[in-house]
Scaffold this active site. Structure first.
Site, PDB file in Angstrom:
ATOM      1  N   CYS A 123      40.245  97.587  17.062  1.00 57.36           N
ATOM      2  CA  CYS A 123      39.484  96.189  16.591  1.00 57.36           C
ATOM      3  C   CYS A 123      39.380  95.404  17.844  1.00 57.36           C
ATOM      4  CB  CYS A 123      40.394  95.505  15.611  1.00 57.36           C
ATOM      5  SG  CYS A 123      40.219  96.552  14.177  1.00 57.36           S
ATOM      6  N   ARG A 138      36.160  93.315  17.484  1.00 58.34           N
ATOM      7  CA  ARG A 138      34.669  93.611  16.799  1.00 58.34           C
ATOM      8  C   ARG A 138      35.143  93.054  15.376  1.00 58.34           C
ATOM      9  NH1 ARG A 138      35.928  97.475  13.126  1.00 58.34           N
ATOM     10  NH2 ARG A 138      37.634  98.698  13.603  1.00 58.34           N
ATOM     11  N   HIS A 193      37.557  87.100   9.646  1.00 58.12           N
ATOM     12  CA  HIS A 193      37.467  87.274   8.184  1.00 58.12           C
ATOM     13  C   HIS A 193      39.069  86.972   7.634  1.00 58.12           C
ATOM     14  CE1 HIS A 193      37.747  91.544   9.338  1.00 58.12           C
ATOM     15  NE2 HIS A 193      38.732  91.430   8.735  1.00 58.12           N
ATOM     16  N   ILE A 194      38.947  86.468   6.293  1.00 62.33           N
ATOM     17  CA  ILE A 194      40.152  86.364   5.412  1.00 62.33           C
ATOM     18  C   ILE A 194      39.879  87.216   4.168  1.00 62.33           C
ATOM     19  CG2 ILE A 194      41.727  84.774   4.266  1.00 62.33           C
ATOM     20  CD1 ILE A 194      40.900  82.646   6.281  1.00 62.33           C
ATOM     21  N   SER A 217      45.707  94.735   3.978  1.00 58.17           N
ATOM     22  CA  SER A 217      44.606  95.824   3.298  1.00 58.17           C
ATOM     23  C   SER A 217      44.455  97.201   4.186  1.00 58.17           C
ATOM     24  CB  SER A 217      43.207  95.230   3.245  1.00 58.17           C
ATOM     25  OG  SER A 217      43.299  94.162   2.425  1.00 58.17           O
TER      26      SER A 217
HETATM   27  N1  LIG Z   1      43.937  94.922   6.994  1.00 58.39           N
HETATM   28  C1  LIG Z   1      44.336  95.216   8.526  1.00 58.39           C
HETATM   29  N2  LIG Z   1      44.549  94.081   9.369  1.00 58.39           N
HETATM   30  C2  LIG Z   1      45.260  94.171  10.514  1.00 58.39           C
HETATM   31  O1  LIG Z   1      45.567  93.081  11.030  1.00 58.39           O
HETATM   32  C3  LIG Z   1      45.245  95.369  10.921  1.00 58.39           C
HETATM   33  C4  LIG Z   1      45.309  96.734  10.119  1.00 58.39           C
HETATM   34  N3  LIG Z   1      44.540  96.390   9.116  1.00 58.39           N
HETATM   35  N4  LIG Z   1      45.498  97.958  10.704  1.00 58.39           N
HETATM   36  C5  LIG Z   1      45.716  98.210  12.001  1.00 58.39           C
HETATM   37  C6  LIG Z   1      46.664  97.103  12.658  1.00 58.39           C
HETATM   38  C7  LIG Z   1      47.887  96.856  11.981  1.00 58.39           C
HETATM   39  N5  LIG Z   1      48.347  95.403  12.422  1.00 58.39           N
HETATM   40  C8  LIG Z   1      49.269  94.773  11.541  1.00 58.39           C
HETATM   41  C9  LIG Z   1      49.786  95.765  10.314  1.00 58.39           C
HETATM   42  C10 LIG Z   1      50.748  94.800   9.786  1.00 58.39           C
HETATM   43  C11 LIG Z   1      51.020  93.424   9.974  1.00 58.39           C
HETATM   44  C12 LIG Z   1      52.033  92.741   9.092  1.00 58.39           C
HETATM   45  O2  LIG Z   1      52.571  93.176   8.043  1.00 58.39           O
HETATM   46  N6  LIG Z   1      52.644  91.766   9.555  1.00 58.39           N
HETATM   47  C13 LIG Z   1      53.587  90.997   8.906  1.00 58.39           C
HETATM   48  C14 LIG Z   1      55.070  91.354   9.042  1.00 58.39           C
HETATM   49  C15 LIG Z   1      55.236  91.984  10.462  1.00 58.39           C
HETATM   50  C16 LIG Z   1      56.504  92.490  10.792  1.00 58.39           C
HETATM   51  O3  LIG Z   1      57.550  92.361   9.907  1.00 58.39           O
HETATM   52  O4  LIG Z   1      57.041  93.094  11.769  1.00 58.39           O
HETATM   53  C17 LIG Z   1      53.429  89.565   9.020  1.00 58.39           C
HETATM   54  O5  LIG Z   1      53.684  88.774   8.530  1.00 58.39           O
HETATM   55  O6  LIG Z   1      52.724  89.224  10.408  1.00 58.39           O
HETATM   56  C18 LIG Z   1      50.433  92.983  11.080  1.00 58.39           C
HETATM   57  C19 LIG Z   1      49.369  93.529  11.752  1.00 58.39           C
HETATM   58  C20 LIG Z   1      47.111  95.112  12.791  1.00 58.39           C
HETATM   59  N7  LIG Z   1      45.906  95.792  12.377  1.00 58.39           N
HETATM   60  O1  LIG Z   2      44.580  94.521  16.277  1.00 61.28           O
HETATM   61  C1  LIG Z   2      43.978  94.332  15.072  1.00 61.28           C
HETATM   62  C2  LIG Z   2      43.847  95.595  14.295  1.00 61.28           C
HETATM   63  C3  LIG Z   2      42.971  95.087  13.112  1.00 61.28           C
HETATM   64  N1  LIG Z   2      42.586  94.410  12.691  1.00 61.28           N
HETATM   65  C4  LIG Z   2      42.216  94.275  11.301  1.00 61.28           C
HETATM   66  C5  LIG Z   2      40.584  93.866  11.204  1.00 61.28           C
HETATM   67  C6  LIG Z   2      40.199  94.396   9.752  1.00 61.28           C
HETATM   68  O2  LIG Z   2      40.670  93.547   8.897  1.00 61.28           O
HETATM   69  C7  LIG Z   2      40.918  95.594   9.639  1.00 61.28           C
HETATM   70  C8  LIG Z   2      40.183  96.836  10.478  1.00 61.28           C
HETATM   71  O3  LIG Z   2      39.146  97.265   9.486  1.00 61.28           O
HETATM   72  P1  LIG Z   2      37.899  97.701   9.906  1.00 61.28           P
HETATM   73  O4  LIG Z   2      37.271  98.117   8.544  1.00 61.28           O
HETATM   74  O5  LIG Z   2      38.068  99.014  10.728  1.00 61.28           O
HETATM   75  O6  LIG Z   2      36.848  96.501  10.477  1.00 61.28           O
HETATM   76  O7  LIG Z   2      41.970  95.627  10.584  1.00 61.28           O
HETATM   77  C9  LIG Z   2      42.925  93.170  13.307  1.00 61.28           C
HETATM   78  O8  LIG Z   2      42.792  92.032  12.812  1.00 61.28           O
HETATM   79  N2  LIG Z   2      43.465  93.497  14.589  1.00 61.28           N
END
Ligand SMILES: Nc1nc(=O)c2c([nH]1)NC[C@@H]1CN(c3ccc(C(=O)N[C@@H](CCC(=O)O)C(=O)O)cc3)CN21
Ligand SMILES: O=c1ccn([C@H]2C[C@H](O)[C@@H](COP(=O)(O)O)O2)c(=O)[nH]1
Length: 283
Positions: free
Chosen positions: A160, A180, A221-222, A282
């Site tokens: 991303c 992106r 996006h949200i 998601s």
């Molecule tokens: N939909 C989506 N959004 C993202 O931001 C995202 C992805 N997918 N896939 C790849 C990575 C993984 N990332 C993530 C994944 C989980 C959290 C999350 O659950 N955060 C919580 C708790 C974090 C914790 O307890 O350490 C938060 O409240 O920020 C944040 C970023 C960022 N990226």
């Molecule tokens: O560092 C990151 C990694 C992922 N994201 C978010 C942005 C999108 O909501 C999803 C990735 O979905 P795509 O369909 O591949 O765009 O993860 C982010 O914000 N920051």
């Protein structure tokens, strides 16, 4: 923090609903946002209108810089953020390139530290940039890119925040980072920390003063299921002043970063924040 809240508000006010096929959800979306972080003056862009788990964000970036390809390695250094994408997305689970439990595939650092050449060699983009910058060289192409369309089918997700371009003006180091796709409630909360951290640590290990980060986001996006919490809870809160981010000054080389550095080498001081908010994620 102000620019983050302004972007959230802009999405709420001006966003357009877009269906997303990969997640099967609708996203309120705007195109183009430009954020900047003043690393020179130590203004750490940590979200204060909810508790932010900044250590997980730093851990993710360290994992990228180390070229990790397994969610297990990310967990060991302190974040579970890759577990779901590695193990819960049906399309990735069915992909023959997936190497088993926890594999995230050829994403982020695997690309940046092992760019495939047509001859089958690997180029370590990060090591080259560190070498150049350490010698005061900016060839106007000091770009750490994680974006290789040729290997998208070998990864659970396309990167991303996919490009980090470093520049020198005298003894000051700058960073332009490009993203992106941005999940503003969850991802951006981390990505701001990561961009700040990346400039701060690269300046430290190449012996320069940090300047500013310019962070360009294309699709911001949200997700529909996040919107009520953003609108009715987070955007109703008043932000606190920015805290300070401190890096262990013994980290002096890329090798240090790759070998002994842990999350104990980073501290945040003066972090006042509101209650946590659990946003839906998601996959
Ligand atoms: N939909 C989506 N959004 C993202 O931001 C995202 C992805 N997918 N896939 C790849 C990575 C993984 N990332 C993530 C994944 C989980 C959290 C999350 O659950 N955060 C919580 C708790 C974090 C914790 O307890 O350490 C938060 O409240 O920020 C944040 C970023 C960022 N990226
Ligand atoms: O560092 C990151 C990694 C992922 N994201 C978010 C942005 C999108 O909501 C999803 C990735 O979905 P795509 O369909 O591949 O765009 O993860 C982010 O914000 N920051």
């Amino acid at each position: 923090m102000k620019q983050y809240l302004e972007l959230c508000q802009r999405i709420v006010d001006e966003g357009v609903w877009v269906d997303n096929k990969r997640t099967g959800k609708r996203c309120l979306t705007v195109i183009n946002a430009d954020l900047s972080y003043d690393v020179e003056n130590g203004i750490f862009p940590l979200v204060t209108t909810r508790k932010s788990f900044w250590k997980a964000a730093v851990a993710e970036m360290i994992g990228y810089l180390r070229g990790y390809s397994s969610a297990a390695d990310f967990r060991r250094i302190g974040t579970k953020t890759w577990d779901a994408n590695a193990n819960k997305n049906a399309q990735w689970l069915a992909n023959p390139h997936r190497k088993g439990v926890d594999d995230i595939g050829e994403a982020y650092g695997v690309v940046g530290r092992g760019w495939r050449t047509p001859e089958g060699q690997r180029i370590d983009l990060l090591a080259q940039i560190v070498d150049d910058l350490s010698q005061g060289i900016d060839n106007r192409g000091e770009i750490l890119t994680f974006y290789n369309p040729g290997v998208f089918d070998r990864a659970c997700l396309r990167p991303c925040m996919y490009s980090h371009h470093f520049s020198l003006l005298g003894d000051t180091l700058y960073l332009n980072s490009t993203q992106r796709s941005c999940d503003v409630p969850l991802g951006l909360n981390f990505n701001m920390v990561q961009a700040y951290f990346l400039l701060a640590i690269m300046a430290q290990i190449t012996d320069h003063k940090p300047g500013k980060v310019f962070h360009k986001i294309v699709n911001a996006h949200i997700y529909a299921d996040q919107l009520p919490l953003m609108q009715d809870v987070q955007l109703k809160r008043t932000p606190y002043p920015s805290p300070t981010f401190i890096i262990n000054s013994n980290i002096k080389t890329l090798h240090d970063l790759e070998s002994w550095v842990s999350l104990d080498d980073f501290k945040v001081e003066g972090y006042q924040h509101h209650q946590p908010i659990q946003y839906p994620f998601s996959v």
